[in-house]
Design an enzyme around this catalytic site. Structure first.
Site, PDB file in Angstrom:
ATOM      1  N   SER A   1       1.109  -0.902   0.072  1.00 23.40           N
ATOM      2  CA  SER A   1      -0.475   0.094  -0.373  1.00 23.40           C
ATOM      3  C   SER A   1       0.932   1.029  -0.093  1.00 23.40           C
ATOM      4  O   SER A   1       1.694   1.190  -0.587  1.00 23.40           O
ATOM      5  CB  SER A   1      -1.146   0.166   1.177  1.00 23.40           C
TER       6      SER A   1
ATOM      7  N   ASP B   1      -5.856   1.584  -3.568  1.00 25.87           N
ATOM      8  CA  ASP B   1      -7.417   1.976  -2.911  1.00 25.87           C
ATOM      9  C   ASP B   1      -7.525   2.687  -2.136  1.00 25.87           C
ATOM     10  O   ASP B   1      -8.731   2.633  -1.465  1.00 25.87           O
ATOM     11  CB  ASP B   1      -7.303   0.412  -2.111  1.00 25.87           C
TER      12      ASP B   1
ATOM     13  N   ASP C   1      -2.232   5.966  -3.712  1.00 27.51           N
ATOM     14  CA  ASP C   1      -1.215   5.786  -2.608  1.00 27.51           C
ATOM     15  C   ASP C   1      -0.665   4.263  -3.760  1.00 27.51           C
ATOM     16  O   ASP C   1      -1.884   4.605  -4.745  1.00 27.51           O
ATOM     17  CB  ASP C   1      -1.634   5.259  -1.437  1.00 27.51           C
TER      18      ASP C   1
ATOM     19  N   ASP D   1      -1.139   1.404  -3.844  1.00 25.79           N
ATOM     20  CA  ASP D   1      -2.086  -0.266  -4.740  1.00 25.79           C
ATOM     21  C   ASP D   1      -2.524   0.693  -5.175  1.00 25.79           C
ATOM     22  O   ASP D   1      -3.943  -0.157  -5.291  1.00 25.79           O
ATOM     23  CB  ASP D   1      -2.264  -1.086  -4.055  1.00 25.79           C
TER      24      ASP D   1
END
Length: 449
Positions: free
Chosen positions: A99, A243, A239, A241
């Site tokens: 992340s 999400d 960010d 990834d």
């Protein structure tokens, strides 16, 4: 939370805390576990970290050795894996990402066949296998050995899904995107271009070691400057990834997750789409958000920190929107996890439908000054439950009244007590945070440096 898997997967420094052997064993177990009654299908995505390729190959080796077929989305976002799993009948999904962490960390996120975070019962079985507490799993042989499938088409279908969700054309809008040199770098611009926006992109040249480095939602100051310098209408920062999403208004101000919840929650209420008239937040949402909700008659629930808990509350109670101050926003009508690009699309639709700038939409919320201090303690439960500490907290609550709040909680990952105060001024925050910390020190709970 288990021994290895926290609220957002198995995460740590690559080949130190999380090793290639861990990844192989996770693949071995999942391929066997879901393949006991039928041929198992698992879809895998990854972010742009150098180690993501290593972990992808290790997971594929484990899965196929146990007889499962591994479908590779390649570099993609966490919500895209969730979407593909739930719409295309996969047994489970795996996202390789840490992340917003630096490049040298990585993680393994497990997603069930509904596109949700993997249920705890399965996580515990995976951990037991990692620790050698279960019988060895047999290898597949002959025609039963699994195969690997290039499945970029799944990622492309997700892009098409995102485009289909936009209600308005973005033509004429000048939009800045900060892709954090991460998963969104090949997706976000394509989506906004297709919707007609004039798109300006920064931090979309990943090299395996620059993901989240002074960029993205955790270093949003770069996008703030970019929006002002180029006179853009809005900016969106993702960010590693993708999400989560934070926004920058036309004046260069940050629009946090709390403000996104207010803007979208109010818009949904005005349109009669806010089921139960409720927005789900976490205990870390700002006091000012709740006062703004009170003024317009929106109710709210507070969960523990973590989008996992936000989603569980939404599912249990039938709520349609929830999220965190950090930018994990979940729209349960469209997704089962936080989705940064989806969030930015919906924010664009609100701006266009209301014919208002982002700063105008956020104006009713007055964010209160907040101070958070982390105190390393010898024993978290003993410190938090000390009668004198509790008395100090209650004293602060009484003095703040309706003008602020105090939150004292144990960290889920460190030997730390977090003391947070929101009040009408920075001085008041400092005063009351230190008042509680002084008691922790006097009672001997604090670790000596």
């Amino acid at each position: 939370m288990g021994k290895y898997f926290g609220t957002d997967g198995f995460r740590g420094e690559a080949n130190k805390d999380l090793t290639v052997e861990h990844a192989y064993k996770v693949g071995r177990f999942l391929g066997w576990y879901y393949g006991r009654q039928h041929k198992c299908k698992v879809v895998i995505g990854k972010d742009t970290r150098r180690s993501s390729y290593m972990f992808e190959y290790a997971l594929v080796a484990g899965l196929t050795a146990s007889g499962a077929d591994a479908y590779l989305l390649h570099v993609t976002t966490t919500p895209s894996v969730s979407y593909v799993v739930r719409t295309e009948e996969f047994d489970c999904g795996i996202m390789i990402s840490a992340s917003h962490n630096p490049y040298y960390d990585n993680g393994i996120k497990l997603i069930n066949n509904k596109g949700e975070k993997m249920q705890e019962s399965v996580i515990l079985k995976v951990e037991a296998y990692l620790d050698g507490l279960t019988e060895e799993i047999p290898f597949a042989t002959g025609e039963n050995i699994g195969c690997t499938v290039d499945y970029a088409a799944g990622r492309n279908r997700y892009v098409g899904y995102l485009i289909s969700l936009a209600v308005h054309s973005f033509k004429g809008k000048r939009v800045g995107l900060d892709c954090a040199n991460g998963s969104s770098w090949m997706i976000a611009k394509n989506v906004f271009d297709a919707l007609g926006a004039k798109t300006y992109v920064i931090n979309n040249e990943p090299n395996g070691m620059n993901i989240n480095t002074n960029c993205g939602s955790t270093h949003i100051e770069g996008l703030q400057a970019f929006v002002k310098e180029n006179q853009l209408d809005v900016g969106f920062a993702y960010d590693g990834d993708a999400d989560r999403c934070l926004c920058v208004d036309e004046k260069g101000n940050v629009i946090s997750g709390d403000l996104i919840l207010y803007i979208c929650g109010k818009y949904m209420k005005d349109r009669g789409e806010l089921d139960n008239n409720t927005v789900v937040t976490t205990v870390m949402s700002n006091f000012g958000l709740y006062k703004a909700f009170d003024k317009i008659g929106i109710e709210y629930e507070k969960t523990a920190v973590g989008d996992k808990y936000v989603y569980e509350c939404m599912q249990t109670n039938g709520h349609k929107i929830g999220g965190e101050e950090s930018g994990h926003i979940i729209f349960s009508k469209y997704a089962t996890t936080g989705d940064g690009i989806l969030t930015s699309i919906i924010m664009m639709d609100v701006m266009i439908a209301k014919k208002m700038t982002l700063s105008e939409l956020a104006m009713p919320v007055v964010i209160y000054p907040q101070l958070l201090k982390n105190v390393r303690v010898k024993n978290k439960p003993a410190a938090r439950n000390d009668v004198d500490v509790i008395a100090a907290i209650e004293d602060v609550e009484k003095k703040l009244g309706s003008t602020g709040r105090i939150l004292v909680r144990e960290s889920g990952t460190e030997p730390v007590i977090r003391v947070m105060v929101e009040a009408e001024s920075d001085d008041i925050c400092e005063k009351y945070v230190d008042q509680v910390i002084d008691v922790l020190v006097k009672k001997g709970h604090v670790q000596q440096a």
